[in-house]
Design a protein around this motif. Structure first.
Motif, short mmCIF file in Angstrom:
data_model
loop_
_atom_site.label_atom_id
_atom_site.label_comp_id
_atom_site.label_asym_id
_atom_site.label_seq_id
_atom_site.Cartn_x
_atom_site.Cartn_y
_atom_site.Cartn_z
N ILE A 180 -51.23 3.92 10.99
CA ILE A 180 -50.99 3.31 9.72
C ILE A 180 -51.88 2.30 9.63
CG2 ILE A 180 -49.03 1.93 8.69
CD1 ILE A 180 -47.33 4.46 9.22
N ALA A 181 -51.64 1.44 10.72
CA ALA A 181 -52.50 0.18 11.04
C ALA A 181 -54.14 0.64 10.67
CB ALA A 181 -52.52 -0.64 12.38
N ILE B 233 -40.45 5.38 13.62
CA ILE B 233 -41.92 6.13 13.65
C ILE B 233 -42.47 5.95 15.15
CG2 ILE B 233 -42.38 6.04 11.18
CD1 ILE B 233 -44.63 4.01 12.04
N THR C 272 -64.24 -2.93 8.74
CA THR C 272 -63.44 -2.11 7.94
C THR C 272 -63.70 -2.45 6.29
OG1 THR C 272 -61.63 -3.82 8.03
CG2 THR C 272 -61.57 -1.98 9.56
N ALA C 273 -63.10 -1.26 5.62
CA ALA C 273 -63.58 -1.33 4.11
C ALA C 273 -62.07 -1.93 3.67
CB ALA C 273 -64.08 -0.11 3.60
N SER C 274 -62.31 -2.36 2.42
CA SER C 274 -61.06 -2.62 1.77
C SER C 274 -60.39 -1.27 1.45
CB SER C 274 -61.19 -3.15 0.15
OG SER C 274 -61.50 -4.68 0.58
N VAL C 275 -58.85 -1.47 1.10
CA VAL C 275 -58.07 -0.13 0.83
C VAL C 275 -57.81 -0.10 -0.51
CG1 VAL C 275 -55.84 0.83 1.55
CG2 VAL C 275 -57.13 -0.47 3.23
N ALA D 171 -52.53 -1.71 17.78
CA ALA D 171 -52.45 -1.84 16.21
C ALA D 171 -53.49 -2.58 15.87
CB ALA D 171 -51.02 -2.08 15.73
N VAL E 71 -55.61 3.24 9.17
CA VAL E 71 -55.48 3.81 7.51
C VAL E 71 -55.67 2.55 6.56
CG1 VAL E 71 -54.45 4.92 5.79
CG2 VAL E 71 -54.80 6.03 7.79
N THR E 72 -54.57 1.62 6.86
CA THR E 72 -54.48 0.36 6.16
C THR E 72 -55.65 -0.67 6.36
OG1 THR E 72 -52.75 -0.52 7.73
CG2 THR E 72 -52.02 0.45 5.66
N GLU E 73 -56.34 -0.51 7.41
CA GLU E 73 -57.60 -1.08 7.41
C GLU E 73 -58.78 -0.65 6.87
OE1 GLU E 73 -57.48 -4.25 8.34
OE2 GLU E 73 -55.93 -4.59 9.68
N GLY E 74 -58.64 0.51 6.24
CA GLY E 74 -59.59 1.17 5.72
C GLY E 74 -60.41 2.08 6.40
N MET E 75 -60.02 2.78 7.61
CA MET E 75 -60.62 3.48 8.46
C MET E 75 -60.18 5.02 7.93
SD MET E 75 -60.12 1.92 12.14
CE MET E 75 -61.50 2.54 12.73
N ARG F 216 -38.78 5.42 5.13
CA ARG F 216 -38.05 5.60 6.24
C ARG F 216 -37.40 4.45 7.03
NH1 ARG F 216 -42.51 9.14 9.75
NH2 ARG F 216 -43.80 8.12 8.11
N ARG G 193 -53.23 -6.62 5.97
CA ARG G 193 -54.16 -5.47 5.66
C ARG G 193 -54.95 -5.93 4.53
NH1 ARG G 193 -53.06 -5.02 10.88
NH2 ARG G 193 -51.50 -3.29 11.32
N PRO G 194 -56.17 -5.43 4.60
CA PRO G 194 -57.01 -5.96 3.03
C PRO G 194 -56.50 -4.84 1.74
CG PRO G 194 -58.19 -4.27 5.03
CD PRO G 194 -56.89 -4.75 5.40
N MET G 195 -55.27 -5.09 1.57
CA MET G 195 -54.64 -4.27 0.60
C MET G 195 -54.19 -5.37 -0.64
SD MET G 195 -52.46 -1.30 2.26
CE MET G 195 -51.25 -2.48 2.96
N GLU H 135 -48.25 7.27 15.30
CA GLU H 135 -48.26 6.83 13.52
C GLU H 135 -48.38 5.73 13.19
OE1 GLU H 135 -44.99 8.81 11.64
OE2 GLU H 135 -45.72 8.38 9.63
N PHE H 136 -47.72 4.57 14.10
CA PHE H 136 -47.90 3.21 13.61
C PHE H 136 -49.15 2.54 13.93
CE2 PHE H 136 -47.64 -1.21 15.14
CZ PHE H 136 -46.80 -1.85 14.38
N ARG I 158 -54.21 4.64 -1.66
CA ARG I 158 -53.78 4.72 -0.22
C ARG I 158 -52.79 3.55 0.30
NH1 ARG I 158 -58.19 4.82 4.82
NH2 ARG I 158 -58.54 6.96 3.77
#
Lengths: 245, 324
Positions: B117-118, B109, A2-5, B163, B120-124, A20, A97-99, B113-114, A9
C-alpha cells in the motif's frame, strides 16, 4: 523517484485500508441487534393495530428510523473512519503520500457508508414493511435513508476532523439539536437534516407525517446534496491543514 | 558524498544560512502548542549521509521531524526539504520516507500488503514486487500470512522501515528506529542506515541514547528543551561532555570544614554545604577521587557516602542548555 498518485488509485487504496480498520465484530453485532429490535417493533405495531395503516408505518420509519437509527448508525462509522486513524497515528501512512486529500476523504466516506447503509437500510425498510407500509412508503423510506446517509456521513466525517470526541458532539447534535429544532419554528427546523430526510419520505411516499411541514422534494434533495458536497469540501480542506501525529 | 552536516561548527549549533547541496534546510524554526514551546528558533542544514538527532524524551525531536515531513506547520521560521515545503508540495512528499515514532499500524492487514500500500500510494507501478524487496531488505518474510496485530514490536518497527524505504526516497527520516529491536536487529538496522547514507541519501535518525547515536551517525545534532544546543562530530560532542563540570554528593560528618578544604586544594570548582553533606562541582574527577580520602583523614572527618549526581544523559543535556 516516485510519481504522484491519481484520484482513482488514491480513492481505492483509502477505501480498501479504511474499511478493514472500521470493520469490527463489536460494531456489526451491536448495531445489527439494534436494527433487529427495530424490525420487531414494526411487527409489534402491525399486531397492535386492528387495521394497519400506511401512515403508522411511515411514522415509525420517520420518528425512529430517520430520526434515530439513520443518524446514529452513520455517526458510529463516519466519525471513526478518519477520526480513529488521526488519533492513533496511522493517518500518517495516507497523509504523507503524494495524493490529493479529497479522494482520501471520499474513500473514507465510501468505507463508512458501505458498512453503515445496509445496517440502516435493512431495519428501516424492514420495520416499515413489517408495520404494514405499502410499496411506495417502503421505497420512499429507502430513498430517504440513502440521501440522508450521504449527508449525515459527510457531516460527521468532517466533524471528526474538526473536533475531538466527535462521536459525543455528533450524538449531541442528533439527540438534542435535531429533536429540539423542529419545535423552535420553521426556520430552526430547516437547520436540521432530519426535516429534509423526512420530507423525502412524506413526499415520495405520499403520506402525512405527524408534526412535519415538509419542504418540496427537489428542495430536500438539493439541500441534502449541498450539505454533502459542502461537508466534503470542508473535510478535504481540513485534512490538508490537519496536524498529523 | 558531501558533508552531512553542511553548516555547523564542532559542538556549536549552526546559525548559518543554507549551505549549497543541503537537502534539508531549517531556518529559525519554532513550534508552540498553546503555552508550550516544543521547538525554539532552530536553524541547521543537512546534506547527504547519515545525521543523528540526539535529545532526551520531550526535547522536540519528533516535532522537528514532523515539521520536516510537513505533518505540522512551524509557528515561525521555514522548513525546506529538497527545496520545497512538504506540507504544501505533494511531489516532495513522495520523495520523503518517514518512520514515525508511534507504534500504530494498519493492524488488520499483513506486512506485505501494508508495504505494498505504501508503494502504491507512492505512485509505484509494481507495489507487491517493491514491497517484497523492501521486506527482504529488513529481514522480514514477505510470505508471512499473519496480520500486523500479531507482530512483535521489533517486527513492526522493521515493517515501518520497509514502508519508508519502499519507494527509494531521497530523504529518509526515522524517529527512534532502533526502539524495540534486539541487538542483532539493531546492528543490521544501523548497517542498513549507513548503506542508505552512502548511496547519497539524506538519512536523519533520532535517538535519546548517546551510545546508540555514536554508532548511527558520526554527524550529530543535539536538541534539548526545544533548542539546538550542539552540533558536529561525535568525538567533539564526547569531549565537550567529558570537559563539563561533574557533580558529586559527599555525605560527611564535618561538611563545612571539609568543603573549605576541598576548595582550598583546588579539587573542586564549586561547593554547597548541607547539614550532613557537601555538593561538589569538579572538572577533574580523577583528582577529586584522589583527594577525598586523604583530606578526610587530615580533618579527622568520616566519609559516609560518595555519589555522582549527573552521570545520566539528562544532566549532559541540561549542561548543554545552560552553557548557551
Amino acid at each position: 523517484m516516485t510519481a504522484s498518485v491519481g484520484w482513482l488509485r488514491a480513492f481505492a487504496v483509502s477505501y480498501r485500508v479504511l474499511i478493514r480498520q472500521i470493520l469490527t465484530p463489536g460494531r456489526l453485532i451491536g448495531l445489527g441487534l439494534l436494527g433487529a429490535v427495530f424490525i420487531l417493533i414494526g411487527w409489534a405495531v402491525r399486531a397492535d393495530t386492528a387495521a394497519a395503516r400506511a401512515a403508522d408505518a411511515a411514522d415509525l420509519a420517520s420518528n425512529t428510523g430517520l430520526a434515530f437509527i439513520l443518524p446514529v448508525f452513520i455517526l458510529v462509522f463516519a466519525t471513526v473512519v478518519l477520526g480513529q486513524p488521526n488519533e492513533d497515528g496511522t493517518l500518517v501512512y495516507l497523509w504523507l503520500r503524494p495524493m490529493d486529500r479529497a479522494p482520501i476523504v471520499l474513500g473514507g466516506l465510501a468505507a463508512a457508508l458501505t458498512l453503515a447503509v445496509p445496517l440502516v437500510l435493512v431495519p428501516v425498510v424492514g420495520a416499515a414493511a413489517a408495520a404494514g407500509a405499502d410499496t411506495g412508503v417502503v421505497a420512499a423510506a429507502a430513498a430517504a435513508v440513502l440521501l440522508g446517509a450521504a449527508a449525515y456521513g459527510t457531516v460527521f466525517l468532517a466533524f471528526s476532523l474538526v473536533v475531538k470526541r466527535s462521536i459525543l458532539w455528533g450524538l449531541a447534535y442528533v439527540l438534542i439539536w435535531e429533536s429540539i429544532a423542529p419545535n423552535l419554528g420553521d426556520f430552526a427546523g430547516r437547520l436540521s437534516l432530519r426535516g429534509y430526510t423526512q420530507s423525502v419520505l412524506a413526499n415520495v411516499g405520499g403520506v402525512d407525517l405527524e408534526g412535519l411541514n415538509p419542504v418540496a422534494t427537489p428542495v430536500a434533495i438539493g439541500v441534502l446534496a449541498a450539505v454533502a458536497v459542502g461537508a466534503m469540501a470542508l473535510a478535504s480542506a481540513r485534512l490538508a491543514r490537519l496536524d498529523v501525529a | 558524498m558531501g558533508d552531512p552536516l553542511e553548516s555547523a561548527s564542532p559542538a556549536e549549533p549552526s546559525s548559518a544560512g543554507a549551505a549549497p547541496g543541503a537537502l534539508i534546510e531549517v531556518a529559525g524554526v519554532s513550534k508552540t502548542f498553546g503555552d508550550i514551546v516544543a521547538v525554539s528558533d532552530v536553524t541547521f542544514s543537512v546534506g547527504p549521509g547519515v545525521t543523528a538527532l540526539l535529545g532526551p524524551n520531550g526535547a522536540g525531536k519528533s516535532t522537528l521531524f514532523r515539521m520536516l515531513c510537513g505533518l505540522t506547520a512551524p509557528t515561525a521560521g521555514t522548513v525546506r526539504v529538497l527545496g520545497a515545503d512538504a506540507r504544501h508540495d505533494r511531489e516532495v512528499r513522495g520523495r520523503i520516507g518517514l518512520v514515525p515514532q508511534q507504534d500504530a499500524l494498519f493492524d488488520r492487514i499483513g506486512a506485505l500488503e501494508f508495504v505494498a500500500i505504501a508503494a502504491v500510494t507512492e505512485g509505484m507501478a509494481d507495489g507487491p514486487g517493491a514491497a517484497r524487496r523492501a521486506l527482504e531488505l529488513v529481514q522480514l518474510d514477505p510470505d508471512d500470512q499473519r496480520t500486523l496485530s500479531s507482530y512483535s514490536k521489533g517486527m513492526r518497527q522493521r515493517v515501518k522501515v520497509a514502508a519508508a524505504v519502499v519507494h527509494d526516497p531521497e530523504v529518509l527520516i526515522l524517529d527512534e528506529p532502533l526502539a524495540g529491536l534486539d541487538p542483532v536487529q539493531r546492528r543490521r538496522m544501523i548497517e542498513l542506515l549507513h548503506g542508505l547514507g552512502e548511496e547519497g541519501r539524506c538519512v536523519m535518525v533520532s535517538s535519546h541514547v548517546l551510545e546508540e547515536v555514536s554508532r548511527i551517525g558520526s554527524r550529530i545534532l543535539v536538541i534539548a528543551q526545544g533548542r539546538l544546543v550542539a552540533a558536529g562530530d561525535y568525538r567533539d560532542l564526547r569531549e565537550l561532555m567529558d570537559d563539563r563540570p561533574h557533580r558529586f554528593q559527599v555525605k560527611v560528618n564535618r561538611p563545612r570544614s571539609f568543603a573549605a578544604a576541598l576548595v582550598e586544594s583546588g579539587a573542586a570548582v564549586g561547593v554547597s554545604v548541607g547539614p550532613d553533606s557537601v555538593m561538589i562541582d569538579t572538572r577533574d574527577v580523577g583528582r577529586l577521587s584522589c583527594e577525598l580520602a586523604p583530606l578526610a583523614r587530615r580533618l579527622e572527618a568520616r566519609l559516609n557516602r560518595i555519589a555522582p549526581l549527573d552521570d545520566d544523559l539528562e544532566s549532559v543535556f541540561r549542561y548543554l542548555v545552560e552553557r548557551r
